[in-house]
Design an enzyme around this catalytic site. Sequence first.
Site, PDB file in Angstrom:
ATOM      1  N   ARG A   1       2.496   6.531  -1.121  1.00  0.00           N
ATOM      2  CA  ARG A   1       1.074   6.337  -1.445  1.00  0.00           C
ATOM      3  C   ARG A   1       0.932   5.634  -2.783  1.00  0.00           C
ATOM      4  NH1 ARG A   1      -2.063   8.278   3.035  1.00  0.00           N
ATOM      5  NH2 ARG A   1      -0.837   9.952   3.952  1.00  0.00           N
ATOM      6  N   ASP A   2       0.002   4.679  -2.845  1.00  0.00           N
ATOM      7  CA  ASP A   2      -0.311   4.032  -4.115  1.00  0.00           C
ATOM      8  C   ASP A   2      -0.976   5.057  -5.028  1.00  0.00           C
ATOM      9  OD1 ASP A   2      -0.835   0.779  -5.002  1.00  0.00           O
ATOM     10  OD2 ASP A   2      -1.871   2.349  -6.140  1.00  0.00           O
ATOM     11  N   ILE A   3      -0.621   5.013  -6.312  1.00  0.00           N
ATOM     12  CA  ILE A   3      -1.144   5.983  -7.279  1.00  0.00           C
ATOM     13  C   ILE A   3      -2.632   5.768  -7.551  1.00  0.00           C
ATOM     14  CG2 ILE A   3      -0.718   4.730  -9.441  1.00  0.00           C
ATOM     15  CD1 ILE A   3       0.631   7.294 -10.485  1.00  0.00           C
TER      16      ILE A   3
ATOM     17  N   ASN B   1       1.401  -9.345  -3.517  1.00  0.00           N
ATOM     18  CA  ASN B   1       1.165 -10.186  -4.691  1.00  0.00           C
ATOM     19  C   ASN B   1       2.523 -10.629  -5.228  1.00  0.00           C
ATOM     20  OD1 ASN B   1      -1.659  -9.640  -4.605  1.00  0.00           O
ATOM     21  ND2 ASN B   1      -1.256  -7.644  -5.529  1.00  0.00           N
TER      22      ASN B   1
ATOM     23  N   GLU C   1       1.909  -6.901 -10.534  1.00  0.00           N
ATOM     24  CA  GLU C   1       2.060  -5.987 -11.667  1.00  0.00           C
ATOM     25  C   GLU C   1       3.480  -5.413 -11.736  1.00  0.00           C
ATOM     26  OE1 GLU C   1       0.484  -1.482 -12.544  1.00  0.00           O
ATOM     27  OE2 GLU C   1      -0.891  -2.830 -11.475  1.00  0.00           O
ATOM     28  N   VAL C   2       3.998  -5.003 -10.587  1.00  0.00           N
ATOM     29  CA  VAL C   2       5.322  -4.370 -10.556  1.00  0.00           C
ATOM     30  C   VAL C   2       6.320  -5.351  -9.918  1.00  0.00           C
ATOM     31  CG1 VAL C   2       6.679  -2.418  -9.715  1.00  0.00           C
ATOM     32  CG2 VAL C   2       4.262  -2.088 -10.331  1.00  0.00           C
TER      33      VAL C   2
ATOM     34  N   HIS D   1       6.742  -5.425  -2.938  1.00  0.00           N
ATOM     35  CA  HIS D   1       6.052  -4.348  -2.222  1.00  0.00           C
ATOM     36  C   HIS D   1       4.941  -4.926  -1.377  1.00  0.00           C
ATOM     37  CE1 HIS D   1       4.346  -4.870  -6.266  1.00  0.00           C
ATOM     38  NE2 HIS D   1       3.160  -4.582  -5.751  1.00  0.00           N
TER      39      HIS D   1
ATOM     40  N   HIS E   1       1.385  -3.988   0.109  1.00  0.00           N
ATOM     41  CA  HIS E   1       0.253  -3.047   0.131  1.00  0.00           C
ATOM     42  C   HIS E   1      -0.248  -2.990   1.573  1.00  0.00           C
ATOM     43  CE1 HIS E   1      -0.757  -3.121  -4.306  1.00  0.00           C
ATOM     44  NE2 HIS E   1      -0.080  -4.251  -4.238  1.00  0.00           N
TER      45      HIS E   1
HETATM   46  P1  5GP Z   1       0.780  -5.198  -7.693  1.00  0.00           P
HETATM   47  O1  5GP Z   1      -0.357  -5.534  -8.618  1.00  0.00           O
HETATM   48  O2  5GP Z   1       2.123  -5.356  -8.367  1.00  0.00           O
HETATM   49  O3  5GP Z   1       0.690  -5.876  -6.372  1.00  0.00           O
HETATM   50  O4  5GP Z   1       0.582  -3.673  -7.345  1.00  0.00           O
HETATM   51  C1  5GP Z   1       1.228  -2.609  -7.982  1.00  0.00           C
HETATM   52  C2  5GP Z   1       0.686  -1.330  -7.400  1.00  0.00           C
HETATM   53  O5  5GP Z   1       1.516  -0.279  -7.801  1.00  0.00           O
HETATM   54  C3  5GP Z   1      -0.744  -0.988  -7.879  1.00  0.00           C
HETATM   55  O6  5GP Z   1      -1.589  -0.858  -6.747  1.00  0.00           O
HETATM   56  C4  5GP Z   1      -0.563   0.333  -8.624  1.00  0.00           C
HETATM   57  O7  5GP Z   1      -1.624   1.226  -8.424  1.00  0.00           O
HETATM   58  C5  5GP Z   1       0.736   0.861  -8.048  1.00  0.00           C
HETATM   59  N1  5GP Z   1       1.517   1.685  -8.967  1.00  0.00           N
HETATM   60  C6  5GP Z   1       1.828   1.397 -10.267  1.00  0.00           C
HETATM   61  N2  5GP Z   1       2.568   2.377 -10.794  1.00  0.00           N
HETATM   62  C7  5GP Z   1       2.748   3.291  -9.819  1.00  0.00           C
HETATM   63  C8  5GP Z   1       3.449   4.539  -9.761  1.00  0.00           C
HETATM   64  O8  5GP Z   1       4.053   5.010 -10.717  1.00  0.00           O
HETATM   65  N3  5GP Z   1       3.399   5.209  -8.570  1.00  0.00           N
HETATM   66  C9  5GP Z   1       2.742   4.723  -7.484  1.00  0.00           C
HETATM   67  N4  5GP Z   1       2.764   5.465  -6.361  1.00  0.00           N
HETATM   68  N5  5GP Z   1       2.080   3.551  -7.499  1.00  0.00           N
HETATM   69  C10 5GP Z   1       2.082   2.856  -8.653  1.00  0.00           C
END
Ligand code: 5GP
Length: 126
Positions: A34-36, A97, A105-106, A110, A112
């Site tokens: 699950r997304d946080i 992304n 961001e990460v 991944h 979504h």
């Molecule tokens: P991005 O912007 O890289 O596509 O999305 C990164 C996603 O990772 C975001 O939706 C954010 O809420 C999620 N996220 C960031 N840190 C954590 C974490 O520690 N645990 C979980 N479950 N999701 C995270």
Amino acid sequence: MAYVYDTNNIFARILRGEIPNNTVLETEHTLVFRDIAPKAPVHVLAIPKGPYVTYDHFCAEASDAEIVDFTRACAKVCDMLGIAAKDGGKGFRAITNSGENGVQEVPHFHLHILGGRSLGRMLDLD
Ligand code: 5GP
């Protein structure tokens, strides 16, 4: 130039068990959790266990076994969560992304997977 993987990114730490997560499905090569900060009633992140930075990195360099495992895990999780667009189900959106323009961001690939409500138009560029 090659893709450079940061072994200290948050999802790498989740995979090493250093940070807790709410797992929905785990397979040999894939973790779905699950997304946080969920943006929809259903919002999960599907990640390969291997060190891939972006979708294109995964597509180019993952093994056939990893790619099949990942794609099948995504289908299974949509079914498990009741968002598959089959049997009258209402469907979902899958987004990845990548890099700076993708506002990633990460830096661990991944996908979504979001559902449980209408998700509106595809892009909001504001
Ligand atoms: P991005 O912007 O890289 O596509 O999305 C990164 C996603 O990772 C975001 O939706 C954010 O809420 C999620 N996220 C960031 N840190 C954590 C974490 O520690 N645990 C979980 N479950 N999701 C995270």
